[in-house]
Design an enzyme around this catalytic site. Structure first.
Site, PDB file in Angstrom:
ATOM      1  N   ASP A  49      38.627   2.359  77.680  1.00 36.94           N
ATOM      2  CA  ASP A  49      38.258   1.584  77.565  1.00 36.94           C
ATOM      3  C   ASP A  49      38.884  -0.175  77.665  1.00 36.94           C
ATOM      4  OD1 ASP A  49      39.562   1.694  74.922  1.00 36.94           O
ATOM      5  OD2 ASP A  49      38.079   2.660  73.744  1.00 36.94           O
ATOM      6  N   SER A  50      38.631  -1.138  76.611  1.00 40.83           N
ATOM      7  CA  SER A  50      39.480  -2.557  76.432  1.00 40.83           C
ATOM      8  C   SER A  50      41.301  -2.077  76.009  1.00 40.83           C
ATOM      9  CB  SER A  50      39.194  -3.111  76.025  1.00 40.83           C
ATOM     10  OG  SER A  50      39.185  -2.527  74.328  1.00 40.83           O
ATOM     11  N   LEU A  51      40.822  -0.573  75.345  1.00 45.35           N
ATOM     12  CA  LEU A  51      42.726  -0.507  75.157  1.00 45.35           C
ATOM     13  C   LEU A  51      42.965  -0.212  75.685  1.00 45.35           C
ATOM     14  CD1 LEU A  51      41.504   1.157  71.299  1.00 45.35           C
ATOM     15  CD2 LEU A  51      43.013  -0.891  71.351  1.00 45.35           C
ATOM     16  N   TRP A  54      43.428  -3.377  78.415  1.00 48.08           N
ATOM     17  CA  TRP A  54      44.591  -4.094  77.715  1.00 48.08           C
ATOM     18  C   TRP A  54      46.339  -3.998  77.874  1.00 48.08           C
ATOM     19  CZ3 TRP A  54      41.913  -7.512  74.099  1.00 48.08           C
ATOM     20  CH2 TRP A  54      40.817  -8.736  74.711  1.00 48.08           C
ATOM     21  N   HIS A 227      41.695  -5.120  69.023  1.00 49.60           N
ATOM     22  CA  HIS A 227      42.697  -4.756  70.069  1.00 49.60           C
ATOM     23  C   HIS A 227      44.452  -4.847  69.241  1.00 49.60           C
ATOM     24  CE1 HIS A 227      39.349  -6.180  71.488  1.00 49.60           C
ATOM     25  NE2 HIS A 227      39.178  -4.745  72.371  1.00 49.60           N
TER      26      HIS A 227
END
Length: 278
Positions: A49-51, A54, A227
């Site tokens: 996912d965004s982890l 990013w 995050h």
């Protein structure tokens, strides 16, 4: 009995379709062979996912960038982190990703659960029950192994969260979304436990961000309560490399395991240099 009559139009139509299918299969096979010649580097897939997405951000010392630097000239690191995704959507996505990348991965990280662990009432869109989350992880690992039987898989647990910081970040970014945080450390802990169980039963390497020297501190390692900040990314990059070194030493980038695909400049003959590229 009278001879069975065959409609020539139907016969040739079927024959044409069969020939087209056969030619397409041959063409696809040749294309895959050509792709492997055009993209000779082994593939390392970062999936999550965004982890993970990013993790390619240089402003926060993204852990994916560290991985790309670790494998430079030895393997291609492909980031397929999808911000906002839960494991339910990721399970649908993984077959598409595996068809799209140049060749099957030799190594894959799977990092999901931060969105699955959202509160069922406050955030039903992203929430996935923990039992389904575990099944989805199993399905993703099976899809990876279906594409590449020898793939090394590293499962990363969803990290602890700072609920107060995350709630404030959501209010600052989106306005007053919910009256209370939709993520809490207590809820995420159940998903981290499920990730540990799946990693063990599927014989995957595990990066446990809740224990030992790889523990994520919600007060110091997170930028918004969910995050990673620069310090958190540095911790994760060290943890992932440690897991690979311990469980999959054959994938540690060095001249014995994963030598440079193209010649180092020091071995190139300056007079007869063409021979090194043909």
């Amino acid at each position: 009995p009278p001879a069975m009559m065959v409609d020539p139009d139907k016969f040739f139509s079927r024959a044409g379709v069969a020939s087209l299918v056969a030619l397409t299969a041959v063409g696809l096979h040749l294309w895959h062979l050509r792709r492997r010649r055009l993209f000779p580097h082994p593939q390392v897939l970062l999936f999550g996912d965004s982890l993970t997405q990013w993790g390619m951000n240089p402003d926060i010392k993204g852990w994916g960038l560290t991985m790309a630097d670790w494998y430079i000239r030895r393997a291609d690191v492909i980031n397929r982190g999808m911000s906002g995704y839960n494991s339910r959507w990721a399970l649908e996505l993984i077959p598409l990703v595996l068809r799209e990348i140049p060749r099957p991965p030799v190594l894959a990280t799977v990092w999901l659960g931060a969105n699955d662990a959202a509160d069922a009432k406050l955030n039903p869109r992203q929430h996935v029950p923990v039992n389904e989350y575990a099944e989805n992880l199993r399905g993703i690992i099976q899809e990876l192994r279906k594409a590449s039987a020898g793939v090394a898989v590293v499962v990363i647990t969803p990290p602890p969260v700072n609920a107060k910081m995350w709630h404030q970040a959501c209010q600052d970014k989106f306005g007053s979304v919910t009256s209370s945080p939709d993520r809490t450390t207590a809820k995420v802990a159940r998903y981290a436990s499920a990730a540990r169980t799946v990693a063990k039963e599927q014989n995957c390497a595990l990066v446990d961000l809740w224990a030992g020297e790889w523990t994520i501190d919600p007060d110091t390692h997170l930028s918004d309560g969910l995050h990673l900040n620069g310090e958190g990314n540095e911790l994760v990059s060290r943890a992932v490399r440690w897991a690979i070194t311990c469980r999959f030493p054959r994938l540690v980038p060095n001249d014995e395991n994963l030598p440079f695909i193209y010649p180092a400049h020091g071995v190139i003959d300056p007079v007869h240099y063409q021979r090194f590229f043909r």
